[in-house]
Write an enzyme that holds these catalytic residues in place. Structure first.
Site, short mmCIF file in Angstrom:
data_model
loop_
_atom_site.label_atom_id
_atom_site.label_comp_id
_atom_site.label_asym_id
_atom_site.label_seq_id
_atom_site.Cartn_x
_atom_site.Cartn_y
_atom_site.Cartn_z
N HIS A 119 0.94 -1.15 0.08
CA HIS A 119 0.00 -0.13 0.06
C HIS A 119 0.97 1.24 0.07
O HIS A 119 0.44 2.46 0.26
CB HIS A 119 -1.01 -0.04 1.20
CG HIS A 119 -2.09 -1.05 1.12
ND1 HIS A 119 -2.95 -1.56 2.02
CD2 HIS A 119 -2.42 -1.79 -0.12
CE1 HIS A 119 -3.47 -2.47 1.62
NE2 HIS A 119 -3.51 -2.68 0.39
N GLY A 193 -1.87 -9.71 12.39
CA GLY A 193 -2.20 -8.28 12.53
C GLY A 193 -3.03 -7.46 11.33
O GLY A 193 -3.06 -6.44 11.21
N THR A 194 -3.63 -8.61 10.50
CA THR A 194 -4.41 -8.09 9.42
C THR A 194 -5.79 -8.68 9.60
O THR A 194 -6.10 -9.73 9.90
CB THR A 194 -3.65 -8.23 8.24
OG1 THR A 194 -4.75 -7.84 6.95
CG2 THR A 194 -3.36 -9.92 7.80
N SER A 195 -6.79 -7.73 9.22
CA SER A 195 -8.13 -8.00 9.48
C SER A 195 -8.70 -8.92 8.15
O SER A 195 -9.73 -9.74 8.33
CB SER A 195 -9.24 -6.78 9.41
OG SER A 195 -9.12 -6.14 8.20
N ALA A 237 1.14 -9.64 17.85
CA ALA A 237 2.40 -9.98 17.33
C ALA A 237 3.38 -9.79 18.29
O ALA A 237 4.59 -10.88 18.09
CB ALA A 237 2.69 -8.81 15.91
#
Ligand SMILES: [Zn+2]
Length: 252
Positions: A119, A193-195, A237
């Site tokens: 990103h 840690g990602t949705s 994490a």
């Protein structure tokens, strides 16, 4: 903690590892996520509405000022034990590819060599007109934020924009291609840690699983990736990853 042992075994035995990270790992270092309420000058704005090409076109000073404030904030935060554990995985498993959705440089600060920024980055501004690179500022911004006119491009005079991917924009081609290729080739993919809700990034773990990789998820909350992951390690994490690394490569 049978799951940690299983995950450690898969990790230590993998020829190729992909580490895929999202906002959660940065949040543990104090980087606000898009779900956090904005403060100061941006209190009455919605982060998702500011992070669009339309917002920059409508009010460049407001949006540039916000990104400069975020860049300034990112300069003050430090990597946490989660980032350090990712760098440790790279040292133990030399074919590791780190893919991040985060626009800060916390992986680099922790010693990761060449993380793929899906990103973009707060530190790679470019011209909105000719796409030529611009020099990132290292100046701190006032804590409450301020409106700031974007600098002008040294090549064409166009306005400089943040080097991030906005909502409604396509992901940069090269990073996306490298990420997909790494996902198809890896033996283990760690999603951290990602949705699992922001596409097309969320497809990376799915691609890895489809090509036969063992997907290990580290996240405090359930996500849509729970079904894709062979092993789910609930937690953050900074708490889970150091234990996982130590179990995979016990200190002698
Ligand atoms: Zn230009």
């Amino acid at each position: 903690m049978v799951d940690v042992r299983d995950a450690a075994k898969a990790l230590a035995g993998a020829g190729r590892v992909v580490v895929f990270t999202g906002a959660g790992i940065s949040a543990e270092s104090g980087v606000p996520t898009f779900r956090d309420a904005l403060t100061g000058l941006w209190e009455r704005f919605d982060a998702q509405a500011l992070a669009t090409p339309q917002a920059f076109e409508d009010d460049p000073d407001l949006v540039w000022g916000w990104y400069e404030w975020r860049r300034s904030l990112a300069l003050r935060v430090r990597p946490n034990p989660g980032h350090e554990a990712v760098a440790a995985i790279e040292r133990h498993a030399p074919h590791t590819v780190v893919i991040t959705q985060n626009v800060d440089d916390l992986h680099e600060q922790a010693g990761s060599t060449a993380p793929i920024h899906l990103h973009g980055s707060l530190f790679t501004p470019r011209c909105a007109a000719c796409s030529g690179p611009a020099e990132p500022s290292r100046q701190p911004e006032p804590e409450e934020g301020r409106r700031l006119a974007p600098p002008r491009c040294g090549h064409c005079g166009g306005p400089v924009r943040p080097g991030v991917v906005w909502f409604g924009e396509a992901l940069p081609v090269e990073p996306l291609e490298s990420a997909v290729q790494a996902a198809t080739e890896c033996d283990v993919l760690l999603t951290i840690g990602t949705s699992g809700l922001v596409y097309p990034a969320a497809d990376i773990p799915v691609v890895a699983a489809r090509f036969g990789a063992t997907v290990i998820q580290v996240n405090p909350q359930p996500t849509p990736l729970d079904e894709v992951a062979a092993i789910n390690l609930p937690g953050t994490a900074a708490t889970v990853l150091p234990a996982l690394v130590e179990a995979a490569w016990p200190p002698s």
